[in-house]
Design a protein around this motif. Structure first.
Motif: not given
Length: 316
Positions: A103-104, A137
């Protein structure tokens, strides 16, 4: 003759791979790195009980729910990192929650949050490295944070394609995991005769060579060592992060330690790699060892993060 540790410090920046303040004090490293597993281990040491108690008391009252636990665990990591900052002249690495590794935006947010917590304790960005898993990510999160002046340490790195992508993203530092690469090969019957045959050592040498050939400024910091021979084979690497047990072995050995790596060396040419997202994902997919060890490492760090949160939830 001085110890191998002192000789190593002449050609490589030595970093302590621990959250144990007493161990850091004993070996006088340049920097120190931590991760969820090391924070969990440190949190169980008797000398850390007063610190944990302060962290918990400083949090708002109410249910010890998931948000409270994550916030408290992050604060504890920063408190330990802040104590370490008093003992090392360089930087301290503090890791984002491994559960955010894909989850960047969440990694960017937590990286900023960690930097703010350090700033609130009077410790500037120049003393900090945010550790992030070397997923696609994670590398994109590091790219954003680096542009904001928050330097990053890309960890759980097992392949040249990960290293190349980190360098293209402008990461300050990478941590290729020597010992875990060896573990994967040993589990499949490969037992190198010497450190020069060690696939983990060979991986770091290839990355070091690639960076020097293409003039990348990202620092190569070998990590996750299984024995002193691996460290000796990488003497001269930009940095090496070493456990207290191996630091002790190095400090007690006074034999000559030859330099093995230098930017002035002649390396086997390596062409630049395709660092598009699809190119990265395909190259990583084709490397079974890197794919498996990256996933395994994320799971292990996430599991230890959960154990730490359980410890905090039960603290009285």
């Amino acid at each position: 003759m001085s110890s191998k540790l002192d000789q190593l410090k002449q050609v490589t920046d030595v970093v302590a791979d621990t959250g144990d303040i007493d161990a850091i004090r004993n070996f006088s490293p340049q920097d120190a790195t931590t991760n969820p597993s090391l924070i969990l281990k440190a949190a169980q040491l008797p000398q850390y009980r007063p610190l944990i108690q302060r962290v918990i008391q400083a949090q708002s009252d109410g249910a010890r729910d998931a948000q409270w636990l994550q916030k408290t665990a992050t604060q504890l990591a920063v408190e330990i990192g802040s104590e370490i900052c008093k003992l090392v002249p360089g930087k301290v690495s503090t890791e984002v929650d491994a559960r955010l590794s894909f989850n960047t935006d969440a990694m960017i947010a937590q990286g900023r949050y960690i930097a703010d917590l350090y700033q609130n304790k009077g410790i500037g960005k120049e003393r900090l490295l945010i550790k992030i898993a070397s997923t696609w990510e994670g590398i994109q999160a590091a790219k954003v944070l680096e542009k904001e002046g928050i330097e990053c340490n890309l960890t759980l790195l097992f392949s040249l394609i990960q290293a190349a992508a980190c360098a293209e993203a402008g990461a300050t530092l990478i941590s290729p995991f020597v010992g875990r690469i060896l573990d994967w090969h040993v589990a499949r019957g490969v037992k190198p005769d010497t450190a020069n045959d060690d696939p983990g050592v060979q991986s770091v040498i290839a990355i070091y060579s690639y960076y020097k050939q293409h003039d990348y400024k990202t620092v190569v910091m070998g990590a996750s060592f299984r024995n002193m021979a691996e460290i000796e084979a990488l003497a001269g690497c930009d940095r090496l992060t070493i456990s207290p047990a191996l630091l002790k072995e190095l400090s007690e050995d006074s034999q000559v330690l030859p330099r093995k790596l230098s930017p002035s060396m002649t390396f086997e040419p390596i062409s630049k790699l395709d660092i598009t997202e699809s190119g990265f994902r395909w190259a990583l997919n084709e490397d079974a060892m890197a794919t498996e060890k990256l996933a395994e490492g994320i799971r292990a760090f996430a599991a230890d993060q959960i154990k730490l949160e359980i410890l905090l939830s039960e603290w009285t």
